[in-house]
Motif scaffolding. Structure first.
Motif, PDB file in Angstrom:
ATOM      1  N   TRP A 248       0.853  -1.188   0.000  1.00  0.00           N
ATOM      2  CA  TRP A 248       0.000   0.000   0.000  1.00  0.00           C
ATOM      3  C   TRP A 248       0.889   1.239   0.000  1.00  0.00           C
ATOM      4  N   SER A 249       0.506   2.230  -0.794  1.00  0.00           N
ATOM      5  CA  SER A 249       1.232   3.488  -0.805  1.00  0.00           C
ATOM      6  C   SER A 249       0.257   4.636  -0.598  1.00  0.00           C
ATOM      7  N   MET A 250       0.779   5.737  -0.112  1.00  0.00           N
ATOM      8  CA  MET A 250      -0.014   6.953   0.053  1.00  0.00           C
ATOM      9  C   MET A 250       0.449   7.956  -0.991  1.00  0.00           C
ATOM     10  N   ARG A 251      -0.516   8.508  -1.741  1.00  0.00           N
ATOM     11  CA  ARG A 251      -0.144   9.419  -2.822  1.00  0.00           C
ATOM     12  C   ARG A 251       0.116  10.827  -2.278  1.00  0.00           C
ATOM     13  N   ILE A 252       1.109  10.922  -1.384  1.00  0.00           N
ATOM     14  CA  ILE A 252       1.437  12.230  -0.790  1.00  0.00           C
ATOM     15  C   ILE A 252       1.966  13.176  -1.855  1.00  0.00           C
ATOM     16  N   SER A 253       2.518  12.616  -2.950  1.00  0.00           N
ATOM     17  CA  SER A 253       3.077  13.462  -4.003  1.00  0.00           C
ATOM     18  C   SER A 253       2.011  14.383  -4.590  1.00  0.00           C
ATOM     19  N   ALA A 254       0.737  13.975  -4.489  1.00  0.00           N
ATOM     20  CA  ALA A 254      -0.341  14.820  -4.993  1.00  0.00           C
ATOM     21  C   ALA A 254      -0.376  16.152  -4.242  1.00  0.00           C
ATOM     22  N   TYR A 255       0.062  16.105  -2.997  1.00  0.00           N
ATOM     23  CA  TYR A 255      -0.026  17.300  -2.157  1.00  0.00           C
ATOM     24  C   TYR A 255       1.292  18.078  -2.088  1.00  0.00           C
ATOM     25  N   ALA A 256       2.269  17.673  -2.909  1.00  0.00           N
ATOM     26  CA  ALA A 256       3.606  18.275  -2.807  1.00  0.00           C
ATOM     27  C   ALA A 256       3.539  19.799  -2.837  1.00  0.00           C
ATOM     28  N   GLU A 257       2.870  20.344  -3.831  1.00  0.00           N
ATOM     29  CA  GLU A 257       2.842  21.798  -3.971  1.00  0.00           C
ATOM     30  C   GLU A 257       2.111  22.462  -2.800  1.00  0.00           C
ATOM     31  N   ARG A 258       1.000  21.865  -2.390  1.00  0.00           N
ATOM     32  CA  ARG A 258       0.251  22.472  -1.291  1.00  0.00           C
ATOM     33  C   ARG A 258       1.006  22.349   0.033  1.00  0.00           C
ATOM     34  N   LEU A 259       1.735  21.252   0.192  1.00  0.00           N
ATOM     35  CA  LEU A 259       2.548  21.117   1.409  1.00  0.00           C
ATOM     36  C   LEU A 259       3.645  22.178   1.427  1.00  0.00           C
ATOM     37  N   LEU A 260       4.153  22.495   0.254  1.00  0.00           N
ATOM     38  CA  LEU A 260       5.188  23.507   0.136  1.00  0.00           C
ATOM     39  C   LEU A 260       4.608  24.900   0.385  1.00  0.00           C
ATOM     40  N   GLN A 261       3.521  25.210  -0.280  1.00  0.00           N
ATOM     41  CA  GLN A 261       2.888  26.534  -0.139  1.00  0.00           C
ATOM     42  C   GLN A 261       2.416  26.768   1.296  1.00  0.00           C
ATOM     43  N   GLY A 262       1.865  25.717   1.892  1.00  0.00           N
ATOM     44  CA  GLY A 262       1.303  25.851   3.236  1.00  0.00           C
ATOM     45  C   GLY A 262       2.324  26.289   4.265  1.00  0.00           C
ATOM     46  N   LEU A 263       3.592  25.986   4.007  1.00  0.00           N
ATOM     47  CA  LEU A 263       4.641  26.342   4.964  1.00  0.00           C
ATOM     48  C   LEU A 263       4.687  27.851   5.199  1.00  0.00           C
ATOM     49  N   ASP A 264       4.313  28.618   4.186  1.00  0.00           N
ATOM     50  CA  ASP A 264       4.350  30.076   4.331  1.00  0.00           C
ATOM     51  C   ASP A 264       3.251  30.597   5.251  1.00  0.00           C
ATOM     52  N   THR A 265       2.262  29.749   5.538  1.00  0.00           N
ATOM     53  CA  THR A 265       1.126  30.227   6.335  1.00  0.00           C
ATOM     54  C   THR A 265       1.243  29.845   7.800  1.00  0.00           C
ATOM     55  N   ILE A 266       2.283  29.104   8.167  1.00  0.00           N
ATOM     56  CA  ILE A 266       2.366  28.647   9.558  1.00  0.00           C
ATOM     57  C   ILE A 266       3.630  29.145  10.227  1.00  0.00           C
ATOM     58  N   ASP A 267       3.520  29.315  11.539  1.00  0.00           N
ATOM     59  CA  ASP A 267       4.617  29.855  12.325  1.00  0.00           C
ATOM     60  C   ASP A 267       5.423  28.699  12.916  1.00  0.00           C
ATOM     61  N   TRP A 268       6.209  28.084  12.053  1.00  0.00           N
ATOM     62  CA  TRP A 268       7.115  27.020  12.496  1.00  0.00           C
ATOM     63  C   TRP A 268       8.529  27.553  12.332  1.00  0.00           C
ATOM     64  N   THR A 269       9.492  26.879  12.938  1.00  0.00           N
ATOM     65  CA  THR A 269      10.856  27.403  12.842  1.00  0.00           C
ATOM     66  C   THR A 269      11.354  27.311  11.402  1.00  0.00           C
ATOM     67  N   ASP A 270      12.230  28.240  11.054  1.00  0.00           N
ATOM     68  CA  ASP A 270      12.771  28.257   9.703  1.00  0.00           C
ATOM     69  C   ASP A 270      13.531  26.972   9.387  1.00  0.00           C
ATOM     70  N   ALA A 271      14.253  26.473  10.369  1.00  0.00           N
ATOM     71  CA  ALA A 271      15.041  25.258  10.147  1.00  0.00           C
ATOM     72  C   ALA A 271      14.118  24.121   9.753  1.00  0.00           C
ATOM     73  N   LEU A 272      12.996  24.037  10.454  1.00  0.00           N
ATOM     74  CA  LEU A 272      12.075  22.945  10.200  1.00  0.00           C
ATOM     75  C   LEU A 272      11.391  23.098   8.839  1.00  0.00           C
ATOM     76  N   LYS A 273      10.984  24.314   8.542  1.00  0.00           N
ATOM     77  CA  LYS A 273      10.359  24.546   7.239  1.00  0.00           C
ATOM     78  C   LYS A 273      11.347  24.234   6.118  1.00  0.00           C
ATOM     79  N   GLU A 274      12.599  24.631   6.350  1.00  0.00           N
ATOM     80  CA  GLU A 274      13.615  24.414   5.334  1.00  0.00           C
ATOM     81  C   GLU A 274      13.821  22.928   5.079  1.00  0.00           C
ATOM     82  N   SER A 275      13.819  22.127   6.151  1.00  0.00           N
ATOM     83  CA  SER A 275      14.050  20.702   5.899  1.00  0.00           C
ATOM     84  C   SER A 275      12.830  20.083   5.219  1.00  0.00           C
ATOM     85  N   GLN A 276      11.628  20.610   5.480  1.00  0.00           N
ATOM     86  CA  GLN A 276      10.476  20.097   4.733  1.00  0.00           C
ATOM     87  C   GLN A 276      10.578  20.518   3.265  1.00  0.00           C
TER      88      GLN A 276
END
Length: 1019
Positions: A248-276
Motif C-alpha cells: 500500500w502506498s499513500m499518494r502524498i506526491s499529490a499534495y507536494a505543492e500544497r505542502l510547500l505553499q502551506g509552509l508560508d502560512t504557519i509559524d514554524w521554525t525556519d530550520a524545520l520549514k527548510e528541511s520540509q
RNA sequence: GCUGAAGUGGUGGAAUUGGUAGACACGUUGGACUUAAAAUCCAAUGUCCUUUGGGACGUACGGGUUCAAGUCCCGUCUUCAGUACCA
C-alpha cells in the motif's frame, strides 16, 4: 514549618485529579487555546529527565493561558503502536498489548508526579480499537478519493468514474500512475469490472502497487525513507536492502505543492520549514524527448537547464532504465549486461559511499538532438538514479560537474555554450547572467530568457514540456508487522475491497507468535481468525475462506505514522463513537495553537500529519488545512557519558625535545613519530602522574594534546568515580572496545553487581596495565595506558548516561525539577544535564517558602507595600509576562530569583505584593504556589486566579545612575535626576570632580549625552 | 559539497531599538555556626598588572562603520544539526 515538598506535591496532585481542575470544556464563553505536546511512545525504559523538557514548557504556557482567561485544551496520550513492544513480544512471547499497558502505567505515574496540567479525560491511545477505528476510517476515505489537478483538491472516486463513463480519461488531469493508457468512454464502459478496478486503483490516494521498497531483513519489514539513517534502520541500526513488493502506498506526491505553499502560512521554525522544503525538493525545468535513431522508442529526460540544450553531447540512462536492454547494440551487449549486473549487486549504501569513482558503459545507441538533429551517444552510468525524474539525463558537460567528469573520463566531446567562460578545468554551473553562445536561437540570451524560449520551442515541436518535478516520493504504507493498525481490507481476485465503515473497527487478531510465517507472510498470516464474511460482515476463521462470500483479509498492518497523523483532532472529541470528532468540536477548537516537540519529526510525522490534514480538509470534515499554527522544537537534554580511552602517543623526532620553565620535557608539534605508548615508554617514571584526554604528565615530562593521538574509545563506562576511575558496566555481557564488541568471558565477570572488576579481566591482555580496583571498586593500582573522560551525547539507556526524574523528584521535588529544566537554557537549545546545578533552584524554592512562612507560621501581613516592594513586583510582572510570551523560560526563572532575593532583603511581608507573586510563579512551580496560596486563605485553586497586570507607574524613576564613559570606556557612574535636559546633564557631568580627574586638564572634543542612557566624553 | 543554527568566564547561560559585557545559578576559595559532618549563612571569584587608588586586555579570528559594537557590514576559521550523484 519547613518546606516539605514531597508532602505538598502529593497533596496537590491528588487535589487536581479529584477536582478535575484541568478538564477542558467544548463550550465556553472564553477564547480557546490549544496547547499540544507530541505524544510519547511508551517505551519500557520509562522517562528520563530529557523527555519532560517540552512538556514542562507547554505546561507553563497552558497554565499561563488559563490565568490569562483562556479555555485551554492541553491533552496527552500515547503513540502506543510500534516496533519495540513487538520486538519484546518476539523475545518473550508477552502480548504487546500487555507490555504496552504496563509501560503506559509507568509513564502515567511519571507524568503525574511532574504536576502537569493535562486533561486526562481526553487521553487517546493509537493502539486502542476505539481510536484506530477512525484511523481505518480515514484510510477508507483515502482509498475512495483521487486528486483532481484542475480543482487542486481530493475528490470522491465516484466523480472520476462518472467522467470515465462519459468521456474516458483523456481530459482528466489527475495525480496518478504515469503508465495509465488513454481510453475512451466506450472503452471504459466495455471494460470488465476487474479491469476498471485495476485502473481506478492507479488514481486512488492510497493504492496497491508493486514498488521497490526498503526492506530490512532483521526487522522483517519495509521502512519509509525517513526511517532509514545512513543506509541502516533508524531503530536498531540494521542493514536495509532494495526489494520489489506489492505494498500500500499513500499518494502524498499529490499534495507536494500544497505542502510547500502551506509552509508560508504557519509559524514554524525556519530550520524545520527548510528541511520540509528540501524533502519536498521542488525543481522547475522541463522534460525533453529525444528520438532514438533506428528505434521507435524515445528517451524522456528531465532537466532544470533547458537553456543548455545545445550543450548536450551525450545522454546517460540509469542502469535500471527499462530502455537499456532494448537499445543496446549487439556489439555492446556483453559490456552493458556486465555493468547492469555489477550495479545491481552494489548496495544503495555502497553507491552512496562511493561517489568519486566514475563508471559507465556506452550502449551503442544514438539519440537525435531535437534541434541540431545531430546523433548523440547514449550511455548508462550509475550516477544517474532510476528513482528521480525519468531515470535519464541529457548530459551537458560544460554546465554540470557530474556530466563534465563523466565526459572527461570517457573522452567525450565538451562543447562550450557559455560566452567568455573557461571550461578547461571544470563545468560552469552558475545560472547567473552569463550569455549563452553556440546555441542557435538562444544565442545572446541569459539563463532565464533562454530557458523560457527553449521550452517554447520544445513545446512547439512537441518534443518537450515545461515541468515541475518533486523529490517527494509516495509513502509506502504497509508494514509486515503485528503491532499496528490492521487494514480494513479484504481481497477478491487479488483486488482490494474496503470494509464498510459501519463494521469498523477491524481489531487485531490473536496470534501465537509474533514472527512472520514459515511461508514469509507477515505475522497476521498466523491468525486463525482472519477472513472476512461478506454476508455476516464479520471476521471469521481462515479455513472457511471460499472466495465466494468469505475472503482473505489484508495481512499487513499500518506504519507507526498512521495513528499520529490525526490524533490532534481526536483530542477535541475523544469519546465520539459516531464520528472521529464532531463538527462542533472541530469548529470550536479548529487547530493546535501551540505544538511542542522534537525536530527529529521534521520530515516524518510533521509532513504526514500535514498531508492527512489537507486531505481531511478537502473532504470537508476539518475546518482548517494546517493542523498547527505555531510549532516549537525543544532542544534535547544531553547526557554525560563516561568513557575509558586508550591513549596513543606519537613522537617523531626526539632531538626536538623542549624543557619548559618547570623543567618538564615537552615534545613540540613537529617532533612527532609514530609510537604507540606502551608502559615501557615510561619505564623510568614507573607511573604516570596524570593522564587526561589532552595531556599526559609523568614525573619529568608533559605531553600535550598536539602530540597525543588519543581518544580511541575503548569502552563506554557505567560511571566515573571521583578518582577518575571508570567503572565499566556489563549490561548484556558485552563490552564495547574500539568500536567492536568483544565477548568477555562471563565467568570472570562479577555479574552480581554488574560492575566489572578490572582485576578479573587479566585474561584479556589489554587490561594488564589498566587501573585496578578491589572488590569495593577502590583503586589499588594505577596503570599506564588508559584514561577516563566524559563526553556529552544523547541520553539513552544503552549509553549509561540516563538520569531518572523519579530520583530527582524524590530528592528535590517536581517543582525543583520543572524550574531546573527551564533554567538550564533556552528551550530550543541542546544542552547537557548536570544534576549538581539543581541545588540552585531548590534553594530558591526554600527561600520563596521562607518569604511566606516563618518558624511561627505565616509571615504575610496586611501591611502597605513600600515603593521598593511595588517596584520589585512590577518589574517582575513585566519581565515574566514578556518571557512567557517569547518562550524564554530560562530568564524568567532568574527573574523570580532576583525578585525573591530583593523582597527578602527588603523584609517584605505585604500580601499586596506576595499574593500576585505567587500567581506569577504558579505556572512554573505549581505545587508550592498552590500550597502558599491556600495558606494565604484562599479556598479556590490558584489556577483560577487572574494573572497580575503590569503597572508601569511603579517603575517610574526620578534619578538615574548615568554611566560616564571616556572614549567609550565606562569609568564611573553618576546619579542625576532624570528630568534634566541634555545641557544640564552635560554641565553636571563636566563639573564633577571625577570627570576633572579623568580629563587631567584636557579639554574634551565632544560630549555625547543620551538622556536616560549614557554620557560619553570624547577627547 | 549544499542548507540551517551557533561560537561570550572553570561550567550552564544573561545582555530592549548599537549605550555600564558576564545578570541568575553551578563550581571553586576563604570565613561563621558545629565535637565533627551535612545543612545554612556571609564574602570573594573574566584574565593579567599594581602597595592602595587604580590600570591594561577581554564576547572564535582579521578588518570596517560609529562618540559608542557581543550586537551592524565585509572576509576567515571552528562546532553542531539536517541533507546529499536530485539532472
Amino acid at each position: 514549618m519547613m518546606y516539605n515538598f514531597n508532602e505538598i506535591e502529593a497533596k496537590w496532585q491528588k487535589y487536581w485529579a479529584e477536582q478535575q481542575t484541568f478538564k477542558a470544556e467544548n463550550n465556553s464563553t472564553k477564547p480557546k487555546y490549544y496547547v499540544l505536546d507530541m505524544f510519547p511512545y511508551p517505551s519500557g525504559a520509562g522517562l528520563h529527565v530529557g523527555h519532560p523538557l517540552g512538556y514542562i514548557a507547554s505546561d507553563i504556557y497552558a497554565r499561563f493561558k488559563r490565568h490569562k482567561g483562556f479555555n485551554v485544551l492541553h491533552p496527552q496520550g500515547y503513540d502506543s503502536f510500534g516496533l519495540p513492544a513487538e520486538q519484546y513480544a518476539i523475545q518473550t512471547g508477552q502480548h504487546p498489548a500487555i507490555t504496552t499497558e504496563a509501560n503506559i502505567k509507568t509513564y502515567r505515574r511519571q507524568l503525574d508526579q511532574m504536576g502537569f496540567s493535562f486533561d486526562w479525560s481526553r487521553e487517546v491511545r493509537t493502539s486502542s480499537p476505539d481510536y484506530y477505528k477512525w484511523t481505518q476510517w480515514i484510510f477508507i476515505q483515502l482509498f475512495n478519493s483521487w486528486y483532481n489537478n484542475s480543482s487542486n483538491k481530493a475528490e470522491s472516486i465516484d466523480t472520476l468514474v462518472d467522467v470515465f463513463s462519459k468521456e474516458g480519461n483523456s481530459n482528466v488531469d489527475a495525480v496518478c500512475d504515469a503508465a495509465i493508457p488513454v481510453f475512451s468512454a466506450d472503452e471504459w464502459n466495455s471494460f470488465p469490472s476487474d479491469r476498471q478496478q485495476q485502473l481506478l486503483l492507479q488514481y486512488r490516494l492510497t493504492y496497491l502497487a508493486e514498488t521497490e521498497v526498503n526492506w530490512c531483513p532483521e526487522l522483517g519489514t519495509v521502512l519509509a525513507n525517513d526511517e532509514i539513517v545512513n543506509g541502516v534502520s533508524e531503530r536498531g541500526g540494521y542493514p536495509v536492502i532494495r526489494k520489489k513488493m506489492t505494498q500500500w502506498s499513500m499518494r502524498i506526491s499529490a499534495y507536494a505543492e500544497r505542502l510547500l505553499q502551506g509552509l508560508d502560512t504557519i509559524d514554524w521554525t525556519d530550520a524545520l520549514k527548510e528541511s520540509q522544503r528540501n524533502w519536498i525538493g521542488k525543481s522547475v525545468g522541463a522534460t525533453v524527448v529525444f528520438d532514438l535513431i533506428d528505434h521507435d522508442s524515445t528517451i524522456e529526460v528531465f532537466t532544470t537547464r533547458p537553456d543548455t540544450i545545445f550543450g548536450v553531447s551525450f545522454m546517460t540512462l540509469a542502469p535500471e532504465h527499462e530502455l537499456v536492454h532494448q537499445i543496446t547494440t549487439p556489439a555492446q551487449k556483453s559490456l552493458v549486461d556486465a555493468y547492469v549486473l555489477a550495479t545491481a549487486k552494489r548496495s544503495e549504501r555502497e553507491r552512496m559511499a562511493d561517489v568519486k569513482t566514475i563508471s559507465g558503459v556506452f550502449t551503442g545507441a544514438y539519440a537525435e538532438h531535437p534541434f541540431t538533429k545531430k546523433a548523440v551517444p547514449v550511455w548508462i552510468g550509475d550516477y544517474v538514479l532510476a528513482g528521480y525524474g525519468t531515470g535519464a539525463v541529457m548530459a551537458v558537460p560544460c554546465g554540470d560537474q557530474r556530466d563534465y567528469d563523466f565526459a572527461k573520463h570517457f573522452n567525450i566531446e565538451i562543447p562550450n555554450i557559455f560566452e567568455g567562460i573557461d571550461i578547461s578545468n571544470e563545468a560552469f554551473t552558475d545560472k547567473g547572467t552569463t550569455i549563452i553562445a553556440n546555441s542557435d536561437f538562444l544565442n545572446g540570451l541569459e539563463y532565464k530568457e533562454a530557458s523560457k524560449r527553449a521550452i517554447e520551442a520544445l513545446e512547439a515541436k512537441n518534443h518537450g514540456l515545461g515541468k515541475i518535478n518533486y523529490r517527494l516520493r509516495d509513502a509506502v504504507f504497509s508494514r509486515q508487522r503485528y503491532w499496528g493498525e490492521p487494514f480494513p481490507v479484504y481481497y477478491i481476485n487479488g483486488l482490494p475491497q474496503m470494509i464498510a465503515a459501519e463494521h469498523l473497527p477491524i481489531c487485531l487478531p490473536e496470534v501465537e507468535k509474533y514472527l512472520p510465517t514459515e511461508e514469509g507472510e507477515p505475522p497476521l498470516g498466523r491468525a486463525e481468525v482472519w477472513a472476512w464474511d461478506t454476508t455476516l460482515n464479520t471476521v471469521v476463521e481462515n479455513h472457511k475462506i471460499d472466495h465466494k462470500t468469505i475472503f482473505p483479509l489484508e495481512l499487513n498492518t499500518m506504519p507507526g505514522w498512521a495513528g499520529s497523523s490525526w490524533y490532534f483532532n481526536r483530542y477535541m472529541d475523544p469519546h465520539n463513537t459516531t464520528e472521529f470528532a464532531s463538527s462542533e468540536a472541530l469548529n470550536y477548537w479548529k487547530e493546535v495553537d501551540l505544538y511542542i516537540g522534537g525536530s527529529e519529526h521534521a520530515t516524518g510525522h510533521l509532513l504526514y500529519a500535514r498531508f492527512w490534514q489537507k486531505f481531511l480538509f478537502d473532504l470537508g470534515v476539518v475546518p482548517v488545512d494546517e493542523f498547527a499554527k505555531k510549532l516549537i522544537n525543544q532542544g534535547m537534554i544531553l547526557g554525560n557519558s563516561a568513557f575509558v580511552y586508550r591513549v596513543n602517543l606519537k613522537i617523531i623526532n626526539k632531538s626536538k625535545i623542549d624543557i619548559d620553565d618547570k623543567g618538564n620535557q615537552r615534545y613540540p608539534l613537529d617532533a612527532l613519530e609514530e609510537v604507540t605508548v606502551r608502559s615501557n615508554v615510561f619505564a623510568s617514571n614507573k607511573f604516570l602522574e596524570s593522564i587526561t584526554k589532552n595531556s599526559i604528565s609523568t614525573s619529568n615530562s608533559v605531553f600535550t594534546a598536539q602530540n597525543l593521538e588519543i581518544s580511541e574509545v575503548l569502552m563506554r563506562a557505567f560511571k566515573i568515580d571521583d578518582k577518575g576511575i571508570g567503572l565499566v558496566k556489563d549490561h548484556s555481557h558485552l563490552l564495547w572496545i574500539s568500536y567492536d564488541p568483544i565477548r568477555i568471558d562471563v565467568n570472570n565477570v562479577d555479574a552480581s553487581d554488574r560492575i566489572i572488576d578490572f582485576k578479573k579481566l587479566q585474561s584479556w591482555k589489554e587490561f594488564d596495565n589498566a587501573n585496578f580496583l578491589d572488590d569495593q571498586g577502590v583503586l589499588i593500582k594505577e596503570g599506564g595506558e588508559f584514561t577516563t573522560g566524559r563526553e556529552v551525547e544523547k541520553m539513552s539507556k544503552s549509553k549509561y548516561n540516563v538520569v531518572n526524574p523519579d530520583d530527582i523528584i524524590s530528592d528535590y521535588g517536581a517543582d525543583s525539577l520543572r524550574l531546573y529544566e527551564m533554567f538550564l537554557g533556552p528551550l530550543e537549545q541542546y544542552k547537557p544535564w548536570n544534576t549538581s546545578g539543581i541545588t540552585g533552584v531548590h534553594n530558591f524554592l526554600k527561600k520563596l517558602w521562607k518569604l511566606y512562612i516563618g518558624q511561627d507560621g505565616l509571615k504575610v501581613t496586611e501591611a502597605e507595600p513600600s515603593k521598593d516592594h511595588l517596584k520589585t513586583l512590577h518589574k517582575t510582572i513585566k519581565k515574566v509576562t514578556e518571557d512567557i510570551e517569547n518562550f524564554s523560560f530560562n530568564t524568567s526563572v532568574s527573574t523570580f530569583m532576583i525578585a525573591v532575593n530583593e523582597l527578602t532583603a527588603q523584609g517584605c511581608t505585604s500580601k499586596t505584593i506576595l499574593e500576585p507573586l505567587l500567581v506569577l510563579i504558579a505556572p512554573y512551580a505549581p505545587h508550592i504556589a498552590e500550597e502558599l496560596w491556600e495558606q494565604l486563605g484562599h479556598i479556590e485553586s490558584i489556577t483560577t486566579a487572574e494573572f497580575p497586570e503590569f503597572d508601569a507607574s511603579h517603575l517610574v524613576e526620578s534619578v538615574k545612575a548615568y554611566p560616564i564613559s571616556f572614549n567609550g570606556k565606562m569609568r564611573f557612574t553618576l546619579e542625576l535626576p532624570l528630568d534634566l535636559s541634555k545641557e544640564e546633564i552635560e554641565a553636571a557631568v563636566m563639573r564633577n570632580e571625577k570627570t576633572l580627574a579623568q580629563l587631567e586638564g584636557r579639554v574634551p572634543k565632544k560630549v555625547i549625552v543620551v538622556p536616560g542612557k549614557i554620557v560619553n566624553i570624547v577627547g
